[in-house]
Design a protein around this motif. Sequence first.
Motif, PDB file in Angstrom:
ATOM      1  N   GLN A   1     -13.826  14.323  10.500  1.00 46.08           N
ATOM      2  CA  GLN A   1     -14.407  12.783  10.387  1.00 46.08           C
ATOM      3  C   GLN A   1     -14.411  12.137  11.852  1.00 46.08           C
TER       4      GLN A   1
ATOM      5  N   SER B   1      -4.187   9.366   1.994  1.00 46.26           N
ATOM      6  CA  SER B   1      -5.497   8.998   1.440  1.00 46.26           C
ATOM      7  C   SER B   1      -6.384  10.115   0.617  1.00 46.26           C
TER       8      SER B   1
ATOM      9  N   HIS C   1      -4.912   5.034   2.210  1.00 45.93           N
ATOM     10  CA  HIS C   1      -6.236   4.656   1.812  1.00 45.93           C
ATOM     11  C   HIS C   1      -6.924   5.304   0.908  1.00 45.93           C
TER      12      HIS C   1
ATOM     13  N   ASP D   1     -14.196   0.865   5.652  1.00 40.10           N
ATOM     14  CA  ASP D   1     -13.360   0.735   6.669  1.00 40.10           C
ATOM     15  C   ASP D   1     -13.361  -0.146   7.858  1.00 40.10           C
TER      16      ASP D   1
ATOM     17  N   ASP E   1      -2.883   5.110   8.878  1.00 44.85           N
ATOM     18  CA  ASP E   1      -3.499   5.574   7.454  1.00 44.85           C
ATOM     19  C   ASP E   1      -3.124   7.044   7.452  1.00 44.85           C
TER      20      ASP E   1
ATOM     21  N   HIS F   1      -5.465  16.875   3.040  1.00 44.67           N
ATOM     22  CA  HIS F   1      -4.388  15.784   2.534  1.00 44.67           C
ATOM     23  C   HIS F   1      -3.082  15.953   2.885  1.00 44.67           C
TER      24      HIS F   1
ATOM     25  N   TYR G   1      -5.431   6.660  12.510  1.00 41.95           N
ATOM     26  CA  TYR G   1      -5.939   7.031  11.259  1.00 41.95           C
ATOM     27  C   TYR G   1      -5.658   8.729  11.199  1.00 41.95           C
TER      28      TYR G   1
ATOM     29  N   ASN H   1      -8.406  11.588  -2.466  1.00 43.39           N
ATOM     30  CA  ASN H   1      -9.331  10.810  -3.571  1.00 43.39           C
ATOM     31  C   ASN H   1      -8.823  10.988  -4.919  1.00 43.39           C
TER      32      ASN H   1
ATOM     33  N   VAL I   1      -6.591  11.498  10.047  1.00 43.16           N
ATOM     34  CA  VAL I   1      -7.675  12.269   9.150  1.00 43.16           C
ATOM     35  C   VAL I   1      -8.157  13.448   9.864  1.00 43.16           C
TER      36      VAL I   1
ATOM     37  N   TYR J   1     -18.525   3.780   2.668  1.00 45.79           N
ATOM     38  CA  TYR J   1     -17.349   4.254   3.367  1.00 45.79           C
ATOM     39  C   TYR J   1     -17.085   3.532   4.507  1.00 45.79           C
TER      40      TYR J   1
ATOM     41  N   HIS K   1     -17.561   9.501  12.260  1.00 40.95           N
ATOM     42  CA  HIS K   1     -17.183   8.528  11.408  1.00 40.95           C
ATOM     43  C   HIS K   1     -16.259   7.266  12.185  1.00 40.95           C
ATOM     44  N   PHE K   2     -15.242   7.852  12.760  1.00 44.21           N
ATOM     45  CA  PHE K   2     -14.200   7.189  13.569  1.00 44.21           C
ATOM     46  C   PHE K   2     -14.826   6.543  14.923  1.00 44.21           C
TER      47      PHE K   2
HETATM   48  N1  ARG Z   1     -10.307   9.643   1.340  1.00 45.32           N
HETATM   49  C1  ARG Z   1     -10.742  10.330   2.454  1.00 45.32           C
HETATM   50  C2  ARG Z   1     -11.040  11.732   2.318  1.00 45.32           C
HETATM   51  O1  ARG Z   1     -10.369  12.415   1.334  1.00 45.32           O
HETATM   52  C3  ARG Z   1      -9.898   9.905   3.742  1.00 45.32           C
HETATM   53  C4  ARG Z   1      -9.700   8.569   3.862  1.00 45.32           C
HETATM   54  C5  ARG Z   1      -9.510   8.591   5.333  1.00 45.32           C
HETATM   55  N2  ARG Z   1      -8.999   7.202   5.844  1.00 45.32           N
HETATM   56  C6  ARG Z   1     -10.051   6.245   6.087  1.00 45.32           C
HETATM   57  N3  ARG Z   1      -9.549   4.953   6.288  1.00 45.32           N
HETATM   58  N4  ARG Z   1     -11.293   6.720   6.191  1.00 45.32           N
HETATM   59  O2  ARG Z   1     -11.931  12.367   3.112  1.00 45.32           O
END
Ligand code: ARG
Length: 564
Positions: free
Chosen positions: A335, A121, A158, A311, A118, A132, A329, A123, A331, A307, A338-339
């Motif tokens: 975050q 990703s 994603h 996921d 992943d 990003h 992932y 927005n 990221v 969110y 979150h994970f």
């Molecule tokens: N779109 C999210 C952002 O810009 C990141 C997504 C990361 N991937 C995921 N599977 N949550 O913060």
Amino acid sequence: MNFKKELAELLSVALEGELSVAELEILIEKPKNQSLGDLAFPCFSLAKVKRKAPNLIAQELSEKIQSPTFEKIEVVGAYLNLFLNKKLVSEQVIGNVIAQKSEFGSLDFGAGGNVTIDMSSPNIAKPFSMGHLRSTVIGNAIAKIVEKCGYKPIKINHLGDWGTQFGKLITAYKLWGDAEKVKQNPIKELLALYIKFHDEATSNPSLEDDGRAWFKKLEDGDQEALDLWQWFRDESLEEFSRIYNLMNVEFDSFAGEAFYNDKMDRVVKLLEEKQLLVESDQAQVVELTEEELPPCLIKKSDGATLYATRDLAAAIYRKENYDFAHSLYVVGHEQSLHFKQLIAVLRKMGFEWAEKMAHIPFGMMLKDGKKMSTRKGKVVLLEEVLNESIAMARHNIEEKNPMLPNKDKVAEQVGVGAVIFHDLKNNRMNDIEFSLEEMLRFEGETGPYVQYTYARACSILRKGNWQPESSAADYQTSWEKEWKVVSFLMEFSNAIKRACVNYDPSQVAKYIVDLAQVFNKYYAEVKVLEDSKEREARLALVYSVTVVLKEGLRLLGIEAPEEM
Ligand code: ARG
């Protein structure tokens, strides 16, 4: 070509199987200073088993180990210092590079398993941020590195393409939008509309209700709402694609958040069945008290999913669709919670494969020590950054090599490569300071430095009119002067393996900078092209360096121009 293993096998025989090959392999060291040997074996831990002083054991072992692979074995105290047979080993290494070319260094422990990654990703309707960029660059390198180790990477973008913000955006567009302007400059225009919505909503709160209403329509499948959403998504993706094209990054899937809209009821049902959902402040959550984590929010009071819910659906979908060996992932570390929650919930649901999921976090990109922000209209447009880097590279070429053919192409390879290398050269958890001047330097640990070393080696081969096909492989040299470079070439697959198991591309970046450095030193000392009986061997070495530098750069997602 695994000399550690070979030594471990010899030791195991000499020790009559008292320790296994695997146990011995772990004990073998690489002396800091090559003048002490290429490999070393400390005998301390054998003292107990053998009931003998370690230095005596070392002495005994040195007499027992005999192999053409080692030209000399020295006993220093409790250490066995071993020197590889330079001629034998060098000719084997160089022979392998010539035979395998870009396959040199490949490993197969991935055994064809799928690795979903992943990455990137961004927005929709928002600027592509530095975070990003980092995710794209790191994820792309990890994909190439796991592939080199025998896995099959699946790169998933994603996209953040669903959520209440789209209701606000539609409201703003219907009030103040201009189709032409959006087409010309989608992200900038859509962002401006979104900001205007928030500004206006402070004095006119009913706008918020309109936003909610439009989002409801979108969720209910209203055609006008869906068409606008689709258009925003298409326009944004087209703009992102320009960046991906510049960086040579491709994806296997663009299944973003919206893709999971029809896959979330099943998740909620599963959670209910397993009696994991509880009500808290009118919302549905999964408690994670034992895990010492805050509860994971699954459904808001108004029924909207979140969110995390998306996921969960995505994780299950990836397992069912790709049967991954690992699910990554890439990221930012903001975050992490979150994970942790995501993996904890999946564990609670009884999915053993949750252990195969990993968050690959990374630090921030800083400018003058501060976070590079995309909010408050202070847009740092990534494309501008890349284009500026390319322009600076172009300027350098104009100064240093104005006669170069394909100047534009090379400037792109150097400018983009510089940005990528700068990102990947440090452990990903470090914050990095953004500086184009620093990235584009031709000396020190930079992309252009490695590319330049590669181009220079290519030019030596051209001047020497040397080609792998014409290699005589009858090398008239002792490989003494070449030894340092050869022993670096030998380490390539180890660097790749470290990068793979730690998901850390900097292992490869550091390795190729070091290789470039020892090669440049060699080239400064040895007249490669001079007429001598050693010329053939030297050119074969230069060729091997080009193969490994090019492949190393490729693993990072960087191109290697043959002239610059
Ligand atoms: N779109 C999210 C952002 O810009 C990141 C997504 C990361 N991937 C995921 N599977 N949550 O913060």
